[in-house]
Write an enzyme that holds these catalytic residues in place. Structure first.
Site, PDB file in Angstrom:
ATOM      1  N   MET A  87       0.865  -1.164   0.000  1.00  0.00           N
ATOM      2  CA  MET A  87       0.000   0.000   0.000  1.00  0.00           C
ATOM      3  C   MET A  87       0.906   1.219   0.000  1.00  0.00           C
ATOM      4  O   MET A  87       1.733   1.379   0.893  1.00  0.00           O
ATOM      5  CB  MET A  87      -0.852  -0.004   1.264  1.00  0.00           C
ATOM      6  CG  MET A  87      -1.815   1.158   1.332  1.00  0.00           C
ATOM      7  SD  MET A  87      -2.559   1.215   2.972  1.00  0.00           S
ATOM      8  CE  MET A  87      -4.237   1.523   2.557  1.00  0.00           C
ATOM      9  N   CYS A  88       0.809   2.025  -1.043  1.00  0.00           N
ATOM     10  CA  CYS A  88       1.702   3.176  -1.149  1.00  0.00           C
ATOM     11  C   CYS A  88       0.986   4.307  -1.855  1.00  0.00           C
ATOM     12  O   CYS A  88       1.060   4.434  -3.062  1.00  0.00           O
ATOM     13  CB  CYS A  88       2.965   2.786  -1.913  1.00  0.00           C
ATOM     14  SG  CYS A  88       4.135   4.134  -2.024  1.00  0.00           S
ATOM     15  N   LEU A  89       0.246   5.087  -1.117  1.00  0.00           N
ATOM     16  CA  LEU A  89      -0.441   6.224  -1.712  1.00  0.00           C
ATOM     17  C   LEU A  89      -0.475   7.379  -0.734  1.00  0.00           C
ATOM     18  O   LEU A  89      -0.061   7.226   0.424  1.00  0.00           O
ATOM     19  CB  LEU A  89      -1.858   5.837  -2.152  1.00  0.00           C
ATOM     20  CG  LEU A  89      -2.911   5.637  -1.074  1.00  0.00           C
ATOM     21  CD1 LEU A  89      -4.289   5.840  -1.666  1.00  0.00           C
ATOM     22  CD2 LEU A  89      -2.809   4.259  -0.474  1.00  0.00           C
ATOM     23  N   LEU A  92       2.120   8.336   2.026  1.00  0.00           N
ATOM     24  CA  LEU A  92       3.150   7.294   2.009  1.00  0.00           C
ATOM     25  C   LEU A  92       4.027   7.336   0.756  1.00  0.00           C
ATOM     26  O   LEU A  92       5.067   6.702   0.699  1.00  0.00           O
ATOM     27  CB  LEU A  92       2.505   5.907   2.118  1.00  0.00           C
ATOM     28  CG  LEU A  92       1.879   5.564   3.465  1.00  0.00           C
ATOM     29  CD1 LEU A  92       0.993   4.334   3.336  1.00  0.00           C
ATOM     30  CD2 LEU A  92       2.977   5.303   4.500  1.00  0.00           C
ATOM     31  N   ARG A  93       3.580   8.072  -0.265  1.00  0.00           N
ATOM     32  CA  ARG A  93       4.366   8.145  -1.498  1.00  0.00           C
ATOM     33  C   ARG A  93       5.703   8.836  -1.224  1.00  0.00           C
ATOM     34  O   ARG A  93       5.748   9.808  -0.470  1.00  0.00           O
ATOM     35  CB  ARG A  93       3.604   8.921  -2.575  1.00  0.00           C
ATOM     36  CG  ARG A  93       2.546   8.100  -3.290  1.00  0.00           C
ATOM     37  CD  ARG A  93       2.253   8.670  -4.687  1.00  0.00           C
ATOM     38  NE  ARG A  93       2.473  10.112  -4.757  1.00  0.00           N
ATOM     39  CZ  ARG A  93       1.508  11.010  -4.617  1.00  0.00           C
ATOM     40  NH1 ARG A  93       0.275  10.644  -4.412  1.00  0.00           N
ATOM     41  NH2 ARG A  93       1.800  12.294  -4.717  1.00  0.00           N
TER      42      ARG A  93
END
Ligand SMILES: [Zn+2]
Ligand SMILES: [Zn+2]
Ligand SMILES: [Zn+2]
Ligand SMILES: [Zn+2]
Ligand SMILES: [Zn+2]
Ligand SMILES: [Zn+2]
Lengths: 152, 511
Positions: A87-89, A92-93
């Site tokens: 999960m990387c959005l 968190l990017r």
């Protein structure tokens, strides 16, 4: 070293002020990996499910974002449907990550994404399309997966 | 300076000049006197290419120092107009992607909002300084030793300098960010200005930061583009707008000699417009399996079936075994290629294909595609083989220089010929992608006539390259003539195609 210290500090803060439906486990020998258990929220397709999430802090944490990986399979536009479950959005990017961001904020963000997916920032484009165009079908599948993979 | 005497003295001069120039001209010069001497955007040390032929566009080439000077000049101008410090003006300009007019306009309308959105916040301007704090806990590293040196931007979010430094280093080094690095605080959009950078980062990092800033500067400006050649530091400026690309193919040549399309930055693809190039490349990728055999460089002799390997660019083949002469592209007799009725380049649509027979139709479409793809791919391969051959020849020439009695200057004609051959094959290759999309009509036939002439000229020159080195010296004049002829044929073809494209006369097939 700095990553360790910060991780311990974060853990203390979360113990003093825990988040509803989120439990944190860790190994004292390895403070750079947390095992998180999230209870699926009511009135979402994940209701009744228990999801295991691993958080890994990179060596240059907090200058680099923590790495999130769902160990429980989950049908969601923003979580990769592979063995990584990444999960990387949003915050968190890599280009949005700020070193002052607390794990409290990160975990609250994860909870929020589980309730309200962000199809425009999807990692699973097909699931995102279904979420937007055929929400009924999406909900059905997400419920099925919860039953199949996330029941304790 | 402003005394009446001097004014009248000047005005008499102006009157005199007014006779020569137009009124507008003298007005302009009066205006210039008020401003500083203009070391303007387009008058730096650039190489101006003047427009020559209809397929050529005007452009300028800038080196790293020129680009830096352009930026500095614009920042300086804006700083004077807005009364903001240079560092802040740079941030404002970058935020509005160097649109000076839009920046000034919106700044005049709503100063507070513009400063806020650009990440400058409001409040007083002071030069940045670090502070030593007695009681301070850094909320990044949680160090709380007394006497910590700290830093904060105008927003007041304070961290220890070590954390600040590491944060900036991560952004610049690992993420290649520069223009839009914000305060380390979650949800704070204050941008780190270059003065703060000077204070916090090493000289090495600052240099990297400047390079990244220049990169975003060029990326942000539509009429500037980096030369795509690896390690090339030049940028090209061209006024062609994206919407013009259906009518113009803007090929530019960088100071490093790399020729590329300003529209899409791919290698020179004249005469084919960018959208067709994109479409064609996509098609080739999708159909790569069907077309793979074409790029192979061994085929069978059509007469005796013995294997023949292509080791030069020339497509006039002679079978080693049976001496049969044929064309590598169409496998037809070479002797017929000089005949005016022979069509190696043109695709003859088979009449009598039953319109309702879907299978026959798709077979015909595939044949048609393969015809063009074959020629496209062959010229690409031939250009490569021509080049390899030239490199080999050049090496031999150096060895044989003494023996052959040729001086270094004298062998230069081969270099010239080789370059012409490369450029002609590059154009020729793209004529086939172009022709694939053309509607059948008189215009297209004219285009194909030009294509055929260029192809024959190129093959003739290419053939000479395959001669043994010792035979090249007496061919010098002939090779030079053929080189000039090839270049001429290429110019004719490109000029004709560019004219028609510009006027919208060239019709394309649907789909
Ligand atoms: Zn710190
Ligand atoms: Zn801030
Ligand atoms: Zn270049
Ligand atoms: Zn192009
Ligand atoms: Zn043969
Ligand atoms: Zn042929």
């Amino acid at each position: 070293m700095a990553a360790q210290k910060r991780s311990i500090k974060e853990l203390t803060m979360l113990n003093n002020d825990p988040i509803d439906g989120v439990e944190i486990d860790h190994d004292d020998k390895d403070m750079l990996t947390w095992k998180i258990t999230i209870t699926g929220l009511e009135e979402t397709p994940y209701e009744g499910g228990t999801f295991i999430l691993h958080v890994t802090f990179p060596n240059d944490y907090p200058f680099k974002a923590p790495v999130l990986s769902f160990k429980t399979k989950i049908y969601h536009p923003n979580i990769s449907n592979d063995d990584k479950g990444s999960m990387c959005l949003g915050l968190l990017r890599p280009d949005s990550w700020k070193p002052s961001t607390r794990m409290t904020t990160v975990l609250a963000f994860v909870k929020q994404i589980l309730t309200t997916p962000e199809p425009d920032e999807a990692i699973e484009v097909n699931i995102a399309k279904e979420f937007k165009d055929n929400n009924k079908e999406f909900t059905k599948k997400a419920k099925e997966w919860t039953k199949k993979y996330a029941k304790r | 300076m402003d005394s009446d005497d001097e004014m009248s003295g000047l005005s008499s001069q102006d009157d005199f000049r007014g006779d020569l120039d137009s009124d507008g001209g003298s007005l302009g010069s009066a205006f210039d006197d008020e401003d500083e001497p203009d070391v303007g955007f387009s008058q730096d040390k650039e190489i101006v290419k003047h427009k020559k032929r209809s397929y050529e566009v005007e452009y300028s080439i800038y080196g790293p120092a020129d680009i830096q000077a352009q930026q500095d000049k614009q920042v300086e101008e804006v700083s004077q107009i807005l009364g903001q410090p240079v560092a802040a003006s740079a941030i404002l300009l970058r935020h509005l992607r160097w649109n000076k007019e839009r920046l000034i306009e919106s700044y005049m309308e709503r100063q507070e909002a513009v400063l806020d959105i650009a990440g400058l916040g409001s409040g007083s301007v002071q030069s940045p300084r670090t502070h030593v704090m007695k009681n301070f806990t850094c909320t990044i590293c949680y160090d709380d030793e007394p006497g910590t040196t700290t830093y904060a931007l105008k927003c007041g979010h304070r961290y220890c300098v070590d954390c600040y430094r590491q944060y900036l280093a991560t952004k610049i080094q690992d993420e290649g960010e520069a223009a839009r690095i914000q305060c380390p605080t979650q949800d704070c959009h204050q941008v780190v200005d270059s003065k703060s950078m000077d204070l916090l980062v090493t000289a090495e990092l600052k240099a990297r930061y400047e390079i990244l800033l220049t990169r975003t500067y060029v990326d942000d400006i539509e009429k500037l583009k980096w030369c795509p050649a690896p390690n090339c530091e030049y940028a090209v400026q061209c006024e062609i707008k994206p919407r013009e690309l259906s009518r113009i193919v803007p090929t530019v040549e960088c100071a490093c000699h790399h020729r590329f399309c300003f529209g899409c930055t791919l290698q020179d693809h004249q005469p084919t417009p960018c959208m067709l190039v994109k479409k064609w490349l996509k098609k080739c990728e999708d159909d790569s399996e069907t077309a793979n055999w074409i790029s192979a460089n061994t085929k069978e002799c059509p007469k005796c079936q013995s294997g023949i390997e292509k080791n030069g660019g020339c497509n006039h083949m002679t079978c080693r075994k049976c001496k049969h002469e044929f064309c590598w592209i169409c496998m037809g007799l070479w002797s017929e290629h000089g005949q005016s009725w022979y069509n190696c380049n043109r695709f003859e649509e088979k009449s009598g294909v039953n319109g309702r027979d879907a299978q026959a139709k798709s077979r015909a479409a595939l044949d048609r595609y393969l015809h063009y793809y074959n020629r496209y791919a062959t010229h690409e391969l031939s250009a490569k083989l021509d080049k390899d051959l030239y490199v080999k020849t050049e090496r031999k020439m150096i060895n044989l220089q003494a023996a052959s009695g040729l001086s270094w200057i004298e062998v230069q004609f081969l270099d010239t010929a080789s370059k012409a051959l490369q450029q002609c094959r590059q154009s020729l290759k793209w004529t086939y992608a172009f022709a694939y999309y053309l509607k059948r009509n008189n215009m297209t036939e004219m285009f194909e006539d030009n294509q055929k002439d260029l192809q024959m000229a190129v093959e003739a020159l290419s053939e000479m390259f395959e001669k043994p080195v010792t035979e090249l010296k007496p061919l010098k004049v002939e090779i030079l003539d053929k080189t000039a002829y090839c270049n001429k044929r290429r110019e004719i073809l490109l000029e004709d195609a560019a004219d028609k494209l510009k006027k919208g006369e060239q019709l394309f097939r649907e789909n």
